[in-house]
Design a protein around this motif. Structure first.
Motif, mmCIF file in Angstrom:
data_model
loop_
_atom_site.group_PDB
_atom_site.id
_atom_site.type_symbol
_atom_site.label_atom_id
_atom_site.label_comp_id
_atom_site.label_asym_id
_atom_site.label_seq_id
_atom_site.Cartn_x
_atom_site.Cartn_y
_atom_site.Cartn_z
ATOM 1 N N THR A 272 23.394 -13.698 10.298
ATOM 2 C CA THR A 272 22.140 -14.404 10.064
ATOM 3 C C THR A 272 21.275 -13.581 9.118
ATOM 4 O OG1 THR A 272 21.104 -13.369 11.998
ATOM 5 C CG2 THR A 272 22.112 -15.550 12.317
ATOM 6 N N ALA A 273 20.317 -14.234 8.484
ATOM 7 C CA ALA A 273 19.365 -13.549 7.615
ATOM 8 C C ALA A 273 18.074 -14.351 7.590
ATOM 9 C CB ALA A 273 19.930 -13.391 6.204
ATOM 10 N N TYR A 274 16.997 -13.713 7.990
ATOM 11 C CA TYR A 274 15.691 -14.355 8.018
ATOM 12 C C TYR A 274 14.725 -13.496 7.202
ATOM 13 C CZ TYR A 274 17.819 -16.907 11.847
ATOM 14 O OH TYR A 274 18.680 -17.677 12.598
ATOM 15 N N ASP A 275 14.098 -14.085 6.211
ATOM 16 C CA ASP A 275 13.136 -13.375 5.386
ATOM 17 C C ASP A 275 11.736 -13.648 5.920
ATOM 18 O OD1 ASP A 275 15.057 -12.283 3.648
ATOM 19 O OD2 ASP A 275 15.184 -14.187 2.561
ATOM 20 N N ALA A 276 11.162 -12.642 6.552
ATOM 21 C CA ALA A 276 9.869 -12.780 7.226
ATOM 22 C C ALA A 276 8.758 -12.267 6.315
ATOM 23 C CB ALA A 276 9.879 -12.010 8.542
ATOM 24 N N GLU A 277 7.907 -13.181 5.888
ATOM 25 C CA GLU A 277 6.820 -12.820 4.974
ATOM 26 C C GLU A 277 5.669 -12.156 5.726
ATOM 27 O OE1 GLU A 277 4.857 -15.197 1.353
ATOM 28 O OE2 GLU A 277 4.094 -15.849 3.316
ATOM 29 N N TYR A 278 5.077 -11.147 5.065
ATOM 30 C CA TYR A 278 3.895 -10.482 5.622
ATOM 31 C C TYR A 278 2.915 -10.180 4.495
ATOM 32 C CZ TYR A 278 6.415 -6.295 4.005
ATOM 33 O OH TYR A 278 7.101 -5.375 3.243
ATOM 34 N N LEU A 279 1.680 -9.911 4.888
ATOM 35 C CA LEU A 279 0.622 -9.558 3.947
ATOM 36 C C LEU A 279 0.317 -8.070 4.110
ATOM 37 C CD1 LEU A 279 -1.377 -10.783 1.822
ATOM 38 C CD2 LEU A 279 -3.052 -10.882 3.698
ATOM 39 N N LEU A 280 0.479 -7.316 3.031
ATOM 40 C CA LEU A 280 0.137 -5.903 3.025
ATOM 41 C C LEU A 280 -1.253 -5.752 2.422
ATOM 42 C CD1 LEU A 280 0.769 -2.859 3.249
ATOM 43 C CD2 LEU A 280 1.912 -3.044 1.017
ATOM 44 N N VAL A 281 -2.179 -5.263 3.212
ATOM 45 C CA VAL A 281 -3.586 -5.129 2.818
ATOM 46 C C VAL A 281 -3.969 -3.660 2.772
ATOM 47 C CG1 VAL A 281 -5.982 -5.615 3.472
ATOM 48 C CG2 VAL A 281 -4.209 -7.353 3.838
ATOM 49 N N THR A 282 -4.579 -3.242 1.691
ATOM 50 C CA THR A 282 -5.205 -1.923 1.628
ATOM 51 C C THR A 282 -6.609 -2.074 1.062
ATOM 52 O OG1 THR A 282 -4.238 -1.480 -0.556
ATOM 53 C CG2 THR A 282 -3.051 -0.638 1.374
ATOM 54 N N ALA A 283 -7.509 -1.232 1.542
ATOM 55 C CA ALA A 283 -8.901 -1.286 1.089
ATOM 56 C C ALA A 283 -9.556 0.070 1.307
ATOM 57 C CB ALA A 283 -9.666 -2.376 1.837
ATOM 58 N N THR A 284 -10.696 0.260 0.674
ATOM 59 C CA THR A 284 -11.481 1.472 0.836
ATOM 60 C C THR A 284 -12.827 1.127 1.442
ATOM 61 O OG1 THR A 284 -10.434 2.455 -1.128
ATOM 62 C CG2 THR A 284 -12.498 3.461 -0.363
ATOM 63 N N LYS A 285 -13.225 1.861 2.448
ATOM 64 C CA LYS A 285 -14.539 1.602 3.063
ATOM 65 C C LYS A 285 -15.641 2.088 2.135
ATOM 66 C CE LYS A 285 -17.428 2.763 7.051
ATOM 67 N NZ LYS A 285 -17.474 3.350 8.414
ATOM 68 N N ARG A 286 -16.607 1.220 1.906
ATOM 69 C CA ARG A 286 -17.748 1.589 1.043
ATOM 70 C C ARG A 286 -18.627 2.630 1.739
ATOM 71 N NH1 ARG A 286 -18.274 -1.832 -3.322
ATOM 72 N NH2 ARG A 286 -17.327 -3.893 -3.148
#
Length: 286
Positions: A272-286
């Motif tokens: 089996t093969a399942y491609d699981a999408e995710y959101l990679l978020v990076t930010a800087t605190k002001r």
């Protein structure tokens, strides 16, 4: 009398929140989430650590760290790492894995919506498919920002609503316990607009990238269904919720297997093969 009523209402709210968090703790203590982290998504923790630029000497907080799939790689860089989670039952396996890697870190029981840390405490605050499951998203976002120092980095990996895990939750939802009042669906953390709204103007350099991880651990959709039923807390909770109604259990089994069959991207029998999408978020605190 009004003051007494308000105090009573406040006590009720506190009691309700404690009961909710106790249910969440029990959910993630069920099954074997450390196995899921190690067998299904082992690459995500190191990816988040790299995206956050974790380096030796950094003070790092991993929120909803589970068994340390991101916290342990962070500690391996020489960073000073605190792994926090609402479910301390996961820490024993985390300590064992950290020992195998020869790294040390602090393990702290903590609610992502009320972190036991002072303001501006950490150079990096991160969470790998963890904080997204806290029911109140704004409270969680506020805490992630609060405990990061000005100029510090915030990094998140969250499943998207449109991806494999988002659709898995949608498949199971009709059979699962109803969400508590005011709770937001976990995969909303994988929506760019939602993240922008949660963080607002309190961060700079906000970067959001959609990626996917391939899950190919099981030989068949049926085997993968049983894997989720055995190891993954939210799936276990849905089956427990329907357990007294055999016809609903049968329907959940059918719908779950159909979903896994349709989403299987492997053309080879016995894989089996399942491609699981995710959101990679990076930010800087002001």
């Amino acid at each position: 009398m009004a003051g007494e009523t308000n105090r009573g209402t406040d006590r009720d709210a506190v009691a309700d929140d404690r009961a909710l968090k106790a249910r969440h703790r029990a959910l993630w203590a069920s099954g074997d989430y450390p196995a899921v982290a190690a067998e299904i998504i082992p690459s995500l923790g190191p990816e988040l650590v790299a995206a956050c630029g974790v380096a030796a000497g950094d003070r790092v907080l991993d929120v909803a760290a589970g068994s340390g799939n991101a916290a342990i790689p962070a500690a391996a860089t020489g960073a000073v790492v605190t792994a926090s989670d609402l479910t301390p039952e996961l820490f024993d396996e985390g300590r064992r894995l950290a020992g195998e890697r020869g790294v040390t870190l602090e393990w702290v029981e903590a609610d992502a919506e009320a972190l036991p840390s002072a303001d501006d405490s950490f150079d990096i605050v991160m969470s790998c498919v963890g904080a997204m499951f806290a029911p109140h998203h704004q409270a969680t976002a506020d805490e992630l920002i609060r405990v990061a120092r000005p100029g510090g980095r915030i990094g998140l990996i969250s499943w998207t609503p449109e991806g494999f895990i988002g659709h898995l939750f949608a498949t199971v939802k009709p059979y699962a316990p109803p969400p508590p009042p005011g709770a937001s669906p976990p995969p909303l953390w994988g929506s760019e607009d939602h993240v922008r709204e949660l963080f607002g103007e309190r961060v700079a350099d906000l970067s959001m990238r959609r990626r996917s991880v391939r899950m190919d651990h099981c030989a068949s959709p049926l085997e993968f269904r049983e894997y989720w039923k055995r190891n993954y807390g939210p799936t276990i909770a849905a089956y427990r919720f329907t357990s007294e109604h055999p016809e609903r259990v049968e329907a959940l089994d059918r719908d779950f297997l159909e979903f896994l069959t349709v989403w299987n991207r492997s053309d080879d029998t016995g894989s089996t093969a399942y491609d699981a999408e995710y959101l990679l978020v990076t930010a800087t605190k002001r």
